[in-house]
Design an enzyme around this catalytic site. Structure first.
Site, PDB file in Angstrom:
ATOM      1  N   LYS A   1      25.044  20.042 -49.745  1.00  0.00           N
ATOM      2  CA  LYS A   1      25.912  21.225 -49.649  1.00  0.00           C
ATOM      3  C   LYS A   1      27.320  20.803 -49.266  1.00  0.00           C
ATOM      4  O   LYS A   1      27.530  19.701 -48.761  1.00  0.00           O
ATOM      5  CB  LYS A   1      25.351  22.187 -48.606  1.00  0.00           C
TER       6      LYS A   1
ATOM      7  N   ASP B   1      21.036  18.342 -41.674  1.00  0.00           N
ATOM      8  CA  ASP B   1      22.219  17.481 -41.463  1.00  0.00           C
ATOM      9  C   ASP B   1      22.081  16.411 -40.363  1.00  0.00           C
ATOM     10  O   ASP B   1      23.013  16.233 -39.558  1.00  0.00           O
ATOM     11  CB  ASP B   1      23.457  18.348 -41.147  1.00  0.00           C
TER      12      ASP B   1
ATOM     13  N   CYS C   1      25.491  24.471 -38.465  1.00  0.00           N
ATOM     14  CA  CYS C   1      24.720  24.463 -39.711  1.00  0.00           C
ATOM     15  C   CYS C   1      23.282  24.937 -39.527  1.00  0.00           C
ATOM     16  O   CYS C   1      22.725  25.585 -40.409  1.00  0.00           O
ATOM     17  CB  CYS C   1      24.801  23.098 -40.373  1.00  0.00           C
TER      18      CYS C   1
HETATM   19  C1  VGL Z   1      28.564  20.877 -39.664  1.00  0.00           C
HETATM   20  C2  VGL Z   1      30.749  21.320 -39.113  1.00  0.00           C
HETATM   21  C3  VGL Z   1      31.161  20.930 -40.376  1.00  0.00           C
HETATM   22  C4  VGL Z   1      27.129  20.859 -39.247  1.00  0.00           C
HETATM   23  C5  VGL Z   1      28.959  20.488 -40.931  1.00  0.00           C
HETATM   24  O1  VGL Z   1      26.303  20.156 -39.877  1.00  0.00           O
HETATM   25  O2  VGL Z   1      26.777  21.562 -38.266  1.00  0.00           O
HETATM   26  N1  VGL Z   1      29.455  21.298 -38.774  1.00  0.00           N
HETATM   27  N2  VGL Z   1      30.251  20.518 -41.262  1.00  0.00           N
END
Ligand code: VGL
Ligand code: ZN
Length: 204
Positions: free
Chosen positions: A106, A8, A151
């Site tokens: 995702k 991410d 994540c």
């Molecule tokens: C994430 C909160 C919501 C992350 C993704 O990538 O850590 N955190 N969505």
């Protein structure tokens, strides 16, 4: 086959973004440096529809970081982030992407959040990442990216459940809540996760 999983590293998690991770941009040169040490590099992308139920904006009267129960599981509500097709959902422009062999997306089901790159938070929907790695005979994975305490953390937990040996490259990852990260590192270490820095890695 040495494998790096980049979690991410997207614009919305960078400083100035709606769900900014402190120091999120500082890890990018480290990730770029270590990529060449690995035989296989894969990435994940948080990829939500615009009405995703993990967004505070989807719940009347709620604000970001409130907590609710969503379809039976605890859910922290987030600012809108990583909306499919939006500039904020793109991989950060400075991340070297030529060596990324595959990107696993995702969080696409509006009803279920998905922190891990392997399974959604209900552990029902697989992204296929585990099967992809196993098909290539991989038994050991290194993790980096954002956010280290969300994540990346949940991806590491799932990787262990899937039978992989996991390593966290600490300086190639940054937590959303730095105060609580020591506890998370302790927990991961107890589970057998190796926690290293990029200087422990060596070029192929
Ligand atoms: C994430 C909160 C919501 C992350 C993704 O990538 O850590 N955190 N969505
Ligand atoms: Zn998200």
């Amino acid at each position: 086959m040495k494998t790096l999983i980049i979690i991410d590293v997207q614009n919305d998690f960078m400083p100035g973004g709606p769900l900014e991770v402190p120091r999120g941009n500082m890890i990018v040169p480290v990730i770029n440096k270590v990529q060449s040490y690995f035989d296989l590099v894969v990435a994940t992308q948080d990829w939500h529809p615009k009405n995703h139920k993990s967004f505070a904006s989807s719940h009347f009267g709620k604000k970001p970081f409130d907590r609710i129960v969503l379809n039976g599981v605890n859910q922290t509500l987030w600012p809108d982030h990583c909306i499919q097709g939006s500039p904020g959902a793109e991989l950060y422009q400075d991340i070297e992407s030529n060596r990324i062999a595959a990107i696993f997306r995702k969080g696409m089901d509006p009803e279920v959040d998905s922190y891990s790159g392997f399974y959604d938070n209900n552990r029902q929907l697989s992204t296929g990442l585990s099967g992809y790695l196993k098909d290539k005979g991989i038994s050991e994975v290194h993790f980096c990216g954002l956010a280290a305490d969300i994540c990346v953390y949940y991806s590491i937990l799932d990787s262990i459940l899937e039978g992989f040996y996991a390593t966290l490259i600490e300086d190639a990852s940054s937590p959303l809540f730095p105060d609580k990260f020591d506890d998370i590192k302790c927990e991961l270490a107890k589970l057998g996760v190796h926690i290293i820095t990029s200087s422990d890695l060596h070029p192929k």
